[in-house]
Design a protein around this motif. Structure first.
Motif, PDB file in Angstrom:
ATOM      1  N   ALA A  66      58.497 104.028-119.583  1.00  0.00           N
ATOM      2  CA  ALA A  66      57.848 104.929-118.824  1.00  0.00           C
ATOM      3  C   ALA A  66      58.575 104.987-117.502  1.00  0.00           C
ATOM      4  O   ALA A  66      58.679 105.953-116.576  1.00  0.00           O
ATOM      5  CB  ALA A  66      56.518 105.025-118.893  1.00  0.00           C
ATOM      6  N   ILE A 110      58.873 114.557-116.065  1.00  0.00           N
ATOM      7  CA  ILE A 110      57.519 114.881-116.306  1.00  0.00           C
ATOM      8  C   ILE A 110      57.310 114.845-117.661  1.00  0.00           C
ATOM      9  O   ILE A 110      56.541 113.866-118.223  1.00  0.00           O
ATOM     10  CB  ILE A 110      56.864 115.900-115.540  1.00  0.00           C
ATOM     11  N   GLY A 111      58.033 115.639-118.479  1.00  0.00           N
ATOM     12  CA  GLY A 111      58.229 115.734-119.933  1.00  0.00           C
ATOM     13  C   GLY A 111      58.471 114.270-120.399  1.00  0.00           C
ATOM     14  O   GLY A 111      57.726 113.987-121.338  1.00  0.00           O
ATOM     15  N   VAL A 143      58.184 111.332-119.097  1.00  0.00           N
ATOM     16  CA  VAL A 143      57.227 110.182-118.771  1.00  0.00           C
ATOM     17  C   VAL A 143      56.045 110.555-119.684  1.00  0.00           C
ATOM     18  O   VAL A 143      55.421 109.643-120.396  1.00  0.00           O
ATOM     19  CB  VAL A 143      56.668 110.475-117.406  1.00  0.00           C
ATOM     20  N   ILE A 144      55.469 111.918-119.777  1.00  0.00           N
ATOM     21  CA  ILE A 144      54.231 112.223-121.045  1.00  0.00           C
ATOM     22  C   ILE A 144      54.826 111.777-122.325  1.00  0.00           C
ATOM     23  O   ILE A 144      54.125 111.077-123.127  1.00  0.00           O
ATOM     24  CB  ILE A 144      53.886 113.593-120.818  1.00  0.00           C
ATOM     25  N   GLY A 145      55.799 112.241-122.833  1.00  0.00           N
ATOM     26  CA  GLY A 145      56.365 112.165-124.134  1.00  0.00           C
ATOM     27  C   GLY A 145      56.448 110.319-124.502  1.00  0.00           C
ATOM     28  O   GLY A 145      56.048 109.793-125.454  1.00  0.00           O
ATOM     29  N   LEU A 203      54.923 107.876-123.038  1.00  0.00           N
ATOM     30  CA  LEU A 203      53.517 107.198-123.028  1.00  0.00           C
ATOM     31  C   LEU A 203      52.824 107.593-124.277  1.00  0.00           C
ATOM     32  O   LEU A 203      52.117 106.729-124.953  1.00  0.00           O
ATOM     33  CB  LEU A 203      52.690 107.662-121.637  1.00  0.00           C
ATOM     34  N   LEU A 204      53.055 109.010-124.711  1.00  0.00           N
ATOM     35  CA  LEU A 204      52.374 109.526-126.040  1.00  0.00           C
ATOM     36  C   LEU A 204      52.929 108.626-127.388  1.00  0.00           C
ATOM     37  O   LEU A 204      52.131 108.121-128.014  1.00  0.00           O
ATOM     38  CB  LEU A 204      52.365 110.740-126.127  1.00  0.00           C
ATOM     39  N   LEU A 255      60.235 116.132-122.919  1.00  0.00           N
ATOM     40  CA  LEU A 255      58.979 115.683-123.670  1.00  0.00           C
ATOM     41  C   LEU A 255      59.348 115.041-124.729  1.00  0.00           C
ATOM     42  O   LEU A 255      58.889 114.191-125.383  1.00  0.00           O
ATOM     43  CB  LEU A 255      58.103 117.133-123.786  1.00  0.00           C
ATOM     44  N   SER A 266      61.527 110.170-125.921  1.00  0.00           N
ATOM     45  CA  SER A 266      59.996 109.553-126.055  1.00  0.00           C
ATOM     46  C   SER A 266      60.062 108.690-127.113  1.00  0.00           C
ATOM     47  O   SER A 266      59.493 107.771-127.152  1.00  0.00           O
ATOM     48  CB  SER A 266      59.296 110.858-126.419  1.00  0.00           C
TER      49      SER A 266
END
Length: 411
Positions: A160, A273-274, A276-278, A280-281, A327, A331
């Motif tokens: 991340a 941003i997408g 980072v979110i992807g 971490l998820l 995203l 990821s």
């Protein structure tokens, strides 16, 4: 039981029943320090994509030629990760990380001062060698620090940091380049990496060279795992597909979609941003559900890349597709790295290094073909189409890994 509360030690208020409260263990500070290092190193790798026209104009080369700065960096990581992993096998992990950052700083100073394009290529290659060493060791350090139950989560946090590069590093680097010139971006990276060197030296636990005894023969023996090579193949294609398009995202956004130059950093921020979110998820669920994550993400990525290559003259739609690409696109990387480390067994460091090499081999091939497609009759549609084909290939090793996992579970 209704009406009862549970204390931190698991005893109910009534005092009659003990209830264990499961809490996710906190990750050690070392993991976040490593994430800072990957933030800077991935910023260096990707920032060129956002400032290609500026570099090309100043160095008096074509945009496609300037794109070779990305390709040569990827090649350097392909060579550097396993090579440095083997050369530093007897060094402490902390010392290896510090030395990698020092070389990284020196390489960026040379780029900031360089006036010859060949010199820039050489400096980028050396910086990539250091980056490969840092990535290979950081994944192993993070996995060991977090423990077996949180390995994928720890690697995801480190990853991340790299994803955050596309949120902060790349857009900020593009902004700095527009304000003070592209060389200012590399000066800023050199300064930030100097600070990171101090933090790593002070905060990463020192381990003696013999803390985890191994040998080159033991490392090479660990490479016999077929599942390891399937994971490495997925590493190569997932990253190669996304980076084929992302490396030329500036001309795609500006020339094909009609996005203004001033708005390119905003789109890159959305991608980041997408990402980072992807990341971490995927890391959160990667320990328990690696199969679905490594199959669904490349499938969606393939569709998004195809859409990006087909849409033209629509800045808002293309921008939205790029954000969604962030995203899903990268990821699954942290999950794949964790799988490579796990499947390599005693050769964990080399397995991690080879995953870095695989990612960047895919990037090198992807960006090379994308650059050729960019100057072909396909124009700005070329990189997206190249990325679509490469990303789709990820489904082959990902499906094979899922089937192997199911067979082992059945047995």
């Amino acid at each position: 039981m209704r009406g009862q509360t549970t204390t931190e030690d698991g005893v109910t208020a009534a005092g009659t029943k003990h209830v264990k409260v499961r809490r996710r263990p906190r990750l050690p500070l070392a993991v976040y320090v490593l994430a800072l290092g990957t933030l800077l190193m991935l910023t260096s790798e990707f920032v060129v994509a956002g400032i290609l026209p500026l570099i090309a104009s100043d160095m008096q080369v074509s945009v496609a030629q300037a794109g070779s700065l990305i390709t040569v960096f990827a090649i350097g990581m392909v060579v550097g990760a396993p090579l440095m992993a083997m050369l530093t096998i007897r060094l402490s992990k902390q010392l290896t990380l510090v030395l990698a950052l020092i070389v990284f700083v020196a390489g960026h100073v040379v780029v900031a001062l360089g006036q010859d394009f060949t010199l820039l290529l050489a400096a980028r290659f050396v910086s990539a060698l250091a980056t490969g060493a840092f990535w290979a060791v950081s994944a192993v350090v993070a996995t060991r620090a977090a423990g077996p139950s949180s390995g994928a989560r720890a690697v995801a946090v480190v990853g991340a940091g790299g994803a955050l590069a596309t949120v902060l590093g790349v857009p900020l680097g593009a902004f700095v380049a527009q304000v003070v010139g592209w060389r200012g971006t590399f000066w800023a990276l050199a300064a930030a990496a100097s600070l990171a060197t101090v933090l790593v030296a002070r905060l990463i636990p020192h381990d003696s060279p013999g803390a985890h005894p191994t040998s080159l023969r033991a490392e090479l023996t660990g490479l016999r795992s077929g599942r390891l090579w399937l994971a490495l193949a997925a590493c190569a294609t997932t990253c190669g597909g996304v980076l084929a398009a992302y490396s030329y995202i500036a001309p795609i956004l500006i020339d094909q979609a009609g996005v203004t130059v001033a708005h390119v950093p905003l789109v890159l921020t959305g991608f980041g941003i997408g990402s980072v979110i992807g990341t971490l998820l995927a890391g959160r669920f990667g320990d328990a559900h690696p199969g679905p994550i490594t199959i669904v993400t490349p499938a969606v990525t393939t569709v998004l890349l195809l859409a990006i290559s087909l849409v033209s003259g629509s800045p808002w739609l293309t921008s939205a597709l790029v954000v969604l690409l962030g995203l899903f696109g990268l990821s699954a990387n942290s999950v794949l790295i964790h799988l490579a480390v796990r499947f390599a067994g005693k050769a964990a460091t080399l397995g991690s290094a080879l995953s870095v090499s695989a990612f960047n081999a895919g990037t090198a091939v992807g960006t090379a073909f994308a650059g050729a497609a960019l100057v072909s009759p396909l124009g700005t549609r070329g990189p997206g189409l190249v990325g679509t084909i490469i990303a789709a290939l990820t489904l082959i090793p990902a499906a094979a890994l899922a089937l192997a996992r199911r067979r082992r579970a059945a047995q």
